[in-house]
Design a protein around this motif. Structure first.
Motif, PDB file in Angstrom:
ATOM      1  N   TYR A  47       0.849  -1.191   0.000  1.00 29.59           N
ATOM      2  CA  TYR A  47       0.000   0.000   0.000  1.00 29.59           C
ATOM      3  C   TYR A  47       0.882   1.238   0.000  1.00 29.59           C
ATOM      4  O   TYR A  47       2.086   1.176   0.244  1.00 29.59           O
ATOM      5  CB  TYR A  47      -0.905   0.029   1.239  1.00 29.59           C
ATOM      6  N   LYS A  48       0.281   2.381  -0.259  1.00 31.76           N
ATOM      7  CA  LYS A  48       0.966   3.655  -0.078  1.00 31.76           C
ATOM      8  C   LYS A  48      -0.045   4.655   0.441  1.00 31.76           C
ATOM      9  O   LYS A  48      -1.260   4.449   0.349  1.00 31.76           O
ATOM     10  CB  LYS A  48       1.618   4.132  -1.369  1.00 31.76           C
ATOM     11  N   VAL A  49       0.457   5.743   0.994  1.00 27.17           N
ATOM     12  CA  VAL A  49      -0.399   6.764   1.579  1.00 27.17           C
ATOM     13  C   VAL A  49      -0.221   8.069   0.810  1.00 27.17           C
ATOM     14  O   VAL A  49       0.907   8.472   0.513  1.00 27.17           O
ATOM     15  CB  VAL A  49      -0.068   6.985   3.067  1.00 27.17           C
ATOM     16  N   LEU A  50      -1.335   8.697   0.451  1.00 25.38           N
ATOM     17  CA  LEU A  50      -1.311  10.000  -0.201  1.00 25.38           C
ATOM     18  C   LEU A  50      -1.867  11.054   0.764  1.00 25.38           C
ATOM     19  O   LEU A  50      -2.756  10.757   1.574  1.00 25.38           O
ATOM     20  CB  LEU A  50      -2.149   9.973  -1.483  1.00 25.38           C
ATOM     21  N   TYR A  51      -1.341  12.271   0.645  1.00 24.08           N
ATOM     22  CA  TYR A  51      -1.682  13.323   1.606  1.00 24.08           C
ATOM     23  C   TYR A  51      -2.196  14.565   0.889  1.00 24.08           C
ATOM     24  O   TYR A  51      -1.950  14.764  -0.300  1.00 24.08           O
ATOM     25  CB  TYR A  51      -0.447  13.700   2.432  1.00 24.08           C
ATOM     26  N   GLY A  52      -2.885  15.390   1.651  1.00 24.93           N
ATOM     27  CA  GLY A  52      -3.353  16.665   1.122  1.00 24.93           C
ATOM     28  C   GLY A  52      -3.784  17.570   2.258  1.00 24.93           C
ATOM     29  O   GLY A  52      -3.885  17.142   3.419  1.00 24.93           O
ATOM     30  N   THR A  53      -4.066  18.812   1.948  1.00 24.22           N
ATOM     31  CA  THR A  53      -4.511  19.770   2.954  1.00 24.22           C
ATOM     32  C   THR A  53      -5.991  20.086   2.829  1.00 24.22           C
ATOM     33  O   THR A  53      -6.510  20.910   3.586  1.00 24.22           O
ATOM     34  CB  THR A  53      -3.696  21.074   2.843  1.00 24.22           C
ATOM     35  N   LYS A 113      -4.722  20.745   9.526  1.00 23.94           N
ATOM     36  CA  LYS A 113      -5.247  19.409   9.260  1.00 23.94           C
ATOM     37  C   LYS A 113      -4.538  18.843   8.030  1.00 23.94           C
ATOM     38  O   LYS A 113      -4.546  19.476   6.968  1.00 23.94           O
ATOM     39  CB  LYS A 113      -6.756  19.438   9.019  1.00 23.94           C
ATOM     40  N   ILE A 114      -3.937  17.689   8.196  1.00 20.39           N
ATOM     41  CA  ILE A 114      -3.297  16.998   7.083  1.00 20.39           C
ATOM     42  C   ILE A 114      -4.114  15.741   6.791  1.00 20.39           C
ATOM     43  O   ILE A 114      -4.166  14.823   7.604  1.00 20.39           O
ATOM     44  CB  ILE A 114      -1.835  16.639   7.418  1.00 20.39           C
ATOM     45  N   TYR A 115      -4.794  15.741   5.645  1.00 19.78           N
ATOM     46  CA  TYR A 115      -5.658  14.624   5.272  1.00 19.78           C
ATOM     47  C   TYR A 115      -4.833  13.523   4.601  1.00 19.78           C
ATOM     48  O   TYR A 115      -3.777  13.784   4.021  1.00 19.78           O
ATOM     49  CB  TYR A 115      -6.758  15.096   4.330  1.00 19.78           C
ATOM     50  N   SER A 127     -10.079  10.820   9.117  1.00 22.90           N
ATOM     51  CA  SER A 127      -9.109  10.592   8.049  1.00 22.90           C
ATOM     52  C   SER A 127      -8.178  11.797   7.880  1.00 22.90           C
ATOM     53  O   SER A 127      -7.794  12.138   6.779  1.00 22.90           O
ATOM     54  CB  SER A 127      -9.832  10.300   6.733  1.00 22.90           C
ATOM     55  N   TYR A 128      -7.845  12.443   8.974  1.00 20.75           N
ATOM     56  CA  TYR A 128      -6.837  13.495   8.937  1.00 20.75           C
ATOM     57  C   TYR A 128      -6.045  13.483  10.237  1.00 20.75           C
ATOM     58  O   TYR A 128      -6.477  12.919  11.249  1.00 20.75           O
ATOM     59  CB  TYR A 128      -7.460  14.883   8.713  1.00 20.75           C
ATOM     60  N   VAL A 129      -4.888  14.100  10.206  1.00 23.40           N
ATOM     61  CA  VAL A 129      -4.036  14.224  11.378  1.00 23.40           C
ATOM     62  C   VAL A 129      -3.864  15.717  11.656  1.00 23.40           C
ATOM     63  O   VAL A 129      -3.741  16.521  10.732  1.00 23.40           O
ATOM     64  CB  VAL A 129      -2.659  13.568  11.141  1.00 23.40           C
ATOM     65  N   THR A 130      -3.851  16.080  12.920  1.00 20.04           N
ATOM     66  CA  THR A 130      -3.698  17.480  13.300  1.00 20.04           C
ATOM     67  C   THR A 130      -2.246  17.776  13.670  1.00 20.04           C
ATOM     68  O   THR A 130      -1.651  17.083  14.501  1.00 20.04           O
ATOM     69  CB  THR A 130      -4.608  17.829  14.487  1.00 20.04           C
ATOM     70  N   LEU A 131      -1.698  18.788  13.041  1.00 14.01           N
ATOM     71  CA  LEU A 131      -0.381  19.299  13.398  1.00 14.01           C
ATOM     72  C   LEU A 131      -0.576  20.655  14.066  1.00 14.01           C
ATOM     73  O   LEU A 131      -1.123  21.579  13.454  1.00 14.01           O
ATOM     74  CB  LEU A 131       0.500  19.454  12.156  1.00 14.01           C
ATOM     75  N   THR A 132      -0.144  20.758  15.312  1.00  9.64           N
ATOM     76  CA  THR A 132      -0.257  22.007  16.049  1.00  9.64           C
ATOM     77  C   THR A 132       1.141  22.593  16.248  1.00  9.64           C
ATOM     78  O   THR A 132       2.012  21.942  16.836  1.00  9.64           O
ATOM     79  CB  THR A 132      -0.917  21.792  17.416  1.00  9.64           C
TER      80      THR A 132
END
Length: 279
Positions: free
Chosen positions: A121-127, A147-149, A179-184
């Protein structure tokens, strides 16, 4: 029996471990002569294709035969071959929120993973929600909450959020329910000594503690560890474990340990002089 297993990456099979005394004509000694390790197995997919094991998701036919060590026994045709089913296993997503601090550098999150072979598998990201197209994780420098989706992409199936998974695993549960990660990114840290902050002390033969804490504004950041290094009389900087003890003038530097990673040394303005004891 015709068992069913959830995929976990290991091979599954059906084993013959005992025999029934049909009609009660065999003694216990006769029954004990049966050798379970003398049963050999062959595997086929439901379409008749030969395979060496039952590992991936699918329907299998498992046929048992007896070798020479079981020459006095025979297998009945009932239940042989047997059916074996492997269903998709549940994939656990590891996607952790992260806290960073303004320091003039770009910050990002740890890469998202699932408990499946990395090559599968691979993971794709977006804002933006629903627009994950890059394998590069976005990074940010300025203070704020981002938020990084993400979505996990399989060669056969694409899935986001709580959708179904790939051929061997289903993504049914996200570790943080989204389905997102929070960067603070918080304001820059400041470091303050937390010992007596004395500038000059007299030699006693005991260690004089040098400690410090990290602050974000007026709030002490308990998750950030400050490591102190000392240089005596302009010598090399060495890590302070118990404190400083010998006569001399000490300068200090610190590093910050965030998420288990130690940063670069930063020089401090503080100096401490240990004077010789009066004779």
């Amino acid at each position: 029996t015709n068992p069913s297993y959830a995929y976990d990456g290991s091979a599954k099979t059906i084993t013959v471990t005992r025999i029934d005394n049909d009609g009660g004509s065999l003694t216990q000694n006769n029954l004990n002569a049966f050798n379970p390790s003398g049963v050999k197995y062959t595997y086929k997919l439901a379409d008749g294709t030969d395979v060496t094991s039952c590992t991936n998701v699918g329907e299998y036919r498992v046929t048992a035969t007896l070798d020479a060590s079981n020459k006095n026994f025979a297998l009945t045709s009932a239940g042989n071959p047997a059916n074996l089913t492997i269903t998709p296993g549940n994939a656990v997503v590891t996607a952790k929120d992260k806290v960073a601090y303004c320091d003039g550098k770009a910050h990002t999150i740890d890469k998202v993973t699932i408990n499946a072979p990395e090559a599968s598998y691979k993971v794709l990201y977006g804002t933006v929600a629903g627009s994950c197209t890059s394998s590069v994780i976005p990074s940010f420098e300025e203070e704020g909450t981002y938020k990084i989706y993400y979505k996990v992409v399989d060669p056969d199936v694409t899935y986001t959020g709580l959708d179904a998974g790939n051929v061997n695993r289903n993504i049914t549960t996200l570790t943080n329910g989204r389905s997102y990660v929070t960067l603070t990114i918080k304001p820059a840290l400041t470091v303050k000594r937390s010992d007596s902050t004395a500038k000059s002390v007299t030699y006693t033969g005991k260690y004089f503690p040098i400690t410090a804490d990290a602050y974000c504004g007026t709030s002490k950041e308990s998750d950030v560890k400050v490591v102190i290094y000392a240089s005596k009389n302009s010598g090399a900087y060495t890590k302070v474990t118990n404190g400083i003890k010998d006569v001399g003038t000490y300068r200090f530097a610190y590093t910050l340990v965030i998420d288990g990673k130690e940063g670069s040394k930063v020089l401090m303005d503080d100096t401490v002089t240990i004077k010789a004891a009066a004779k």
